[in-house]
Enzyme design. Sequence first.
Site, mmCIF file in Angstrom:
data_model
loop_
_atom_site.group_PDB
_atom_site.id
_atom_site.type_symbol
_atom_site.label_atom_id
_atom_site.label_comp_id
_atom_site.label_asym_id
_atom_site.label_seq_id
_atom_site.Cartn_x
_atom_site.Cartn_y
_atom_site.Cartn_z
ATOM 1 N N THR A 97 0.856 -1.189 0.000
ATOM 2 C CA THR A 97 0.000 0.000 0.000
ATOM 3 C C THR A 97 0.889 1.235 0.000
ATOM 4 O O THR A 97 1.611 1.476 0.971
ATOM 5 C CB THR A 97 -0.925 0.001 1.229
ATOM 6 O OG1 THR A 97 -1.766 -1.142 1.165
ATOM 7 C CG2 THR A 97 -1.785 1.261 1.252
ATOM 8 N N LYS A 172 -7.045 1.795 -3.348
ATOM 9 C CA LYS A 172 -6.650 1.242 -2.040
ATOM 10 C C LYS A 172 -6.680 2.331 -0.964
ATOM 11 O O LYS A 172 -7.196 2.116 0.141
ATOM 12 C CB LYS A 172 -5.253 0.618 -2.170
ATOM 13 C CG LYS A 172 -4.641 0.141 -0.887
ATOM 14 C CD LYS A 172 -5.399 -0.998 -0.227
ATOM 15 C CE LYS A 172 -4.683 -1.399 1.063
ATOM 16 N NZ LYS A 172 -5.421 -2.315 1.884
ATOM 17 N N LYS A 240 -0.177 4.900 8.734
ATOM 18 C CA LYS A 240 0.370 5.265 7.414
ATOM 19 C C LYS A 240 -0.756 5.452 6.403
ATOM 20 O O LYS A 240 -0.787 6.437 5.664
ATOM 21 C CB LYS A 240 1.306 4.140 6.930
ATOM 22 C CG LYS A 240 1.787 4.298 5.492
ATOM 23 C CD LYS A 240 2.334 3.000 4.906
ATOM 24 C CE LYS A 240 1.255 1.963 4.768
ATOM 25 N NZ LYS A 240 1.554 0.852 3.871
#
Length: 280
Positions: A97, A172, A240
């Site tokens: 990701t 995503k 994150k």
Amino acid sequence: MSTATGFVGLGLMGEPMARNLVRAGFPLTVYNRTRDKSAQLEADGASVGASLREVGERSEVVVLMVSDDAAVADVLFGADGVVSGLAEGGVIVDMSTTSTEAMEETGRRLGEHGIALVDAPVFGSTEPAATGELWAVVGAEPGDLERVRPTLEAMCGRIFALGPVGAGSSMKVAGNLIVTGMLTLLAESLSMGERRGLDRAQMLEVVAAIDFASPLYTAKGTQVIDGDFAPRFPLKHALKDSRLAAAAGRSLGLQLRTVDGVVRDFEAAAEAGHRAQLES
Ligand code: NA7
């Protein structure tokens, strides 16, 4: 399944994903920065690369499942990185990701070496990773996706083709905005109910029965009731990912107030003593 394949990043997600490639019969060379994490896969039939360069040399397709933008750049373009070994015509499948901007930049840099990029992050945590039922969101040239479709199918139950490189990462980040928000709201709701004297299990039974029921709430709710807080989506990645969504919102001129709140909650969780999960 004869494509010589490399796999870099044997963390919580990568290790079970790589195992599914071995089970599917791919000749697999694995590599992890912390070497001892390769041992179990070697016992299961994978070869262990001596270096990232060797993984590139031995592969036509290399799958990455590492932490973040910086890790992807290190693995591919660092000294003796994968790109120093992978021949022209090879394909990188990045399932980490990362930000959309970094994914697009990676695609441009790989293109200079005649290497294609398939941007293929996944939804689903450690259980679907183990059962090969992840959901991949893909940005790639259609021909590049077709070349690696069997690789993705060994690890994923569904593959969504969304556009060029960058589209997978955009989906995503947008999807994880929903997941992290849902998890934060579930925690706040359970805390409020318990302060009022409600029973957690009964609360979750109600939530599961009505029109905002969600498989995510059922799965996480069961873990909360069982007191099972083993990391599946570690705080460092949740933080994150919510920061990626907040940064994307800013760069697109959007005011994403909910995700800004989620970032502050995860920062507070880190400050409250869950910092170890940020550093593992
Ligand atoms: P983990 O369990 O934190 O694993 C991260 C992996 O990335 C692990 O193999 C790390 O190697 C590797 N890593 C991190 N930084 C680097 C650098 N700089 N160079 C080489 N390898 C590196 O994460 P998950 O498996 O849960 O998640 C992976 C991705 O999917 C991530 O983007 C999530 O947000 C979703 P180590 O073992 O530390 O040596």
